[in-house]
Design a protein around this motif. Structure first.
Motif: not given
Length: 90
Positions: A56-57, A61-63, A66-68
């Motif tokens: 979950r962590e 962190a990946r999501l 990706e947003v940034r």
């Protein structure tokens, strides 16, 4: 009938496991690289004091990353100046 086998962890395998954990590899990928069951790889990492990060962590962190990155791309496109239009020739 289930076959029970036990392979000792060599120092090379331990070093590779630690390197894979530091690199951020998933337990499944590490198990393929080490040719050992996923559970054995996870247990050994835990014994060594370097458990794999929680799934979950890792996903959170990946999501977030990706947003940034998406926001950075959008900002770059907004700052892009349009190409000058060529004047009509007479």
């Amino acid at each position: 009938m289930t076959r029970i086998t036990r392979r000792s962890w060599t120092q090379d395998h331990i070093d590779l496991l630690l390197a894979l954990i530091d690199k951020g590899v998933s337990p499944m990928r590490a198990s393929v690289a080490l040719r050992r069951p996923k559970l054995a790889v996870q247990n050994k990492a835990r014994q060594l004091g370097k458990p794999f990060p929680d799934v979950r962590e890792v996903k959170a962190a990946r999501l977030e990353r990706e947003v940034r990155e998406r926001e950075a791309i959008e900002r770059r496109e907004q700052h892009r100046t349009p190409a000058p239009q060529s004047s009509q020739q007479r």
